[in-house]
Design a protein around this motif. Structure first.
Motif, PDB file in Angstrom:
ATOM      1  N   ARG A  98       0.825  -1.214   0.000  1.00  0.00           N
ATOM      2  CA  ARG A  98       0.000   0.000   0.000  1.00  0.00           C
ATOM      3  C   ARG A  98       0.859   1.264   0.000  1.00  0.00           C
ATOM      4  O   ARG A  98       0.407   2.330  -0.442  1.00  0.00           O
ATOM      5  N   ALA A  99       2.099   1.149   0.493  1.00  0.00           N
ATOM      6  CA  ALA A  99       3.001   2.304   0.544  1.00  0.00           C
ATOM      7  C   ALA A  99       3.743   2.535  -0.768  1.00  0.00           C
ATOM      8  O   ALA A  99       4.484   3.518  -0.891  1.00  0.00           O
ATOM      9  N   LEU A 100       3.552   1.655  -1.742  1.00  0.00           N
ATOM     10  CA  LEU A 100       4.284   1.807  -3.004  1.00  0.00           C
ATOM     11  C   LEU A 100       3.933   3.130  -3.678  1.00  0.00           C
ATOM     12  O   LEU A 100       2.759   3.469  -3.821  1.00  0.00           O
ATOM     13  N   VAL A 108       9.361  -1.246 -13.564  1.00  0.00           N
ATOM     14  CA  VAL A 108       8.464  -2.387 -13.774  1.00  0.00           C
ATOM     15  C   VAL A 108       9.093  -3.374 -14.753  1.00  0.00           C
ATOM     16  O   VAL A 108       8.986  -4.599 -14.579  1.00  0.00           O
ATOM     17  N   ASP A 109       9.779  -2.861 -15.770  1.00  0.00           N
ATOM     18  CA  ASP A 109      10.456  -3.742 -16.733  1.00  0.00           C
ATOM     19  C   ASP A 109      11.520  -4.586 -16.043  1.00  0.00           C
ATOM     20  O   ASP A 109      11.688  -5.773 -16.355  1.00  0.00           O
ATOM     21  N   GLN A 135      11.663 -15.165  -4.848  1.00  0.00           N
ATOM     22  CA  GLN A 135      11.930 -14.222  -3.767  1.00  0.00           C
ATOM     23  C   GLN A 135      12.493 -12.918  -4.312  1.00  0.00           C
ATOM     24  O   GLN A 135      12.104 -11.827  -3.874  1.00  0.00           O
ATOM     25  N   ASP A 136      13.396 -13.009  -5.286  1.00  0.00           N
ATOM     26  CA  ASP A 136      13.957 -11.796  -5.901  1.00  0.00           C
ATOM     27  C   ASP A 136      12.858 -10.945  -6.536  1.00  0.00           C
ATOM     28  O   ASP A 136      12.863  -9.712  -6.429  1.00  0.00           O
ATOM     29  N   ALA A 140      11.965  -7.198  -5.182  1.00  0.00           N
ATOM     30  CA  ALA A 140      12.151  -6.067  -6.089  1.00  0.00           C
ATOM     31  C   ALA A 140      10.939  -5.144  -6.038  1.00  0.00           C
ATOM     32  O   ALA A 140      11.065  -3.926  -6.226  1.00  0.00           O
ATOM     33  N   ILE A 141       9.767  -5.725  -5.756  1.00  0.00           N
ATOM     34  CA  ILE A 141       8.552  -4.915  -5.575  1.00  0.00           C
ATOM     35  C   ILE A 141       8.564  -4.258  -4.196  1.00  0.00           C
ATOM     36  O   ILE A 141       8.380  -3.044  -4.068  1.00  0.00           O
TER      37      ILE A 141
END
Length: 226
Positions: A98-100, A108-109, A135-136, A140-141
């Protein structure tokens, strides 16, 4: 300045640490299984020093437990501990997503490239590689949130549960589901839809938790490595 001997020792410890993690994450070393320093040193072709240092680090990480006068063994979670890990993951992951902020197309790519690595590992049935790449992909998100302390705690929780996550990847449908759900998450990222991302992650996590519960129930008494 580090001496050549110190540098060599540090390198040996890092290599042993990576190998022990691989053995734990792949299920080669099972939760509850004893890790004998002499046996492991002989197997990996090193002295006991890097084995001992690596075991101390893994104990600090929560993957290994040490009992005085008994030795080291792979940490084994009970049902309550596993449930608490997933409870904490649920809360922290929800707030992290939610904090993104709005994530640019280039970021995103890069995340999509990690998703492709998961897919590639799935296609060749590289189960450990798929779990590590998975996991990576997720971190990354998470790291886009800027909540560094929260993400650090999430890494610890993911690491603790990692030994319980292999079974669902052995079936083609399980692998396909992971890849499909990653694609849906990427769509939500591109749409800047954090609430949709939270919803997808909740569903994604539930699959992992069900598998972890199954593995915990199937393993029964801890092996003693005799």
């Amino acid at each position: 300045m580090k001496t050549p001997a110190a540098t060599s020792s540090g390198r040996a410890t890092a290599q042993v640490l990576d190998e022990l993690k691989r053995m734990i994450f792949s299920g080669e070393l099972l939760p509850g299984q004893q890790i004998r320093q002499e046996t492991m040193a002989e197997r990996l072709g090193v002295s006991r020093l890097p084995i001992r240092e690596s075991l101390r680090q893994l104990t600090s990480d929560g993957l290994v437990q040490h009992v005085p006068n008994v030795g080291y063994s792979v940490a084994r979670l009970d049902q309550s501990e596993l449930e608490q890990i997933y409870l904490m993951r649920s809360v922290l992951e929800r707030e992290t997503l939610r904090a993104l902020p709005t994530i640019d197309a280039e970021a995103v790519d890069r995340i999509e490239e990690l998703g492709e690595k998961v897919k590639a590992a799935a296609e060749v049935r590289d189960f450990l590689g798929m779990r590590l790449c998975n996991q990576d992909f997720h971190f990354a998100i998470f790291e886009q949130s800027g909540l560094d302390l929260v993400v650090q705690e999430l890494r610890r929780l993911w690491t603790l549960a990692m030994p319980y996550h292999a079974v669902y990847l052995y079936e083609a449908e399980g692998r396909a589901r992971v890849v499909r759900e990653h694609d849906e998450m990427l769509d939500a990222l591109r749409a800047h839809d954090n609430e949709r991302l939270v919803e997808l992650m909740e569903h994604h996590r539930e699959g992992g938790q069900q598998t972890a519960n199954l593995v915990l129930g199937l393993r029964g008494p801890a092996p003693d490595d005799r």
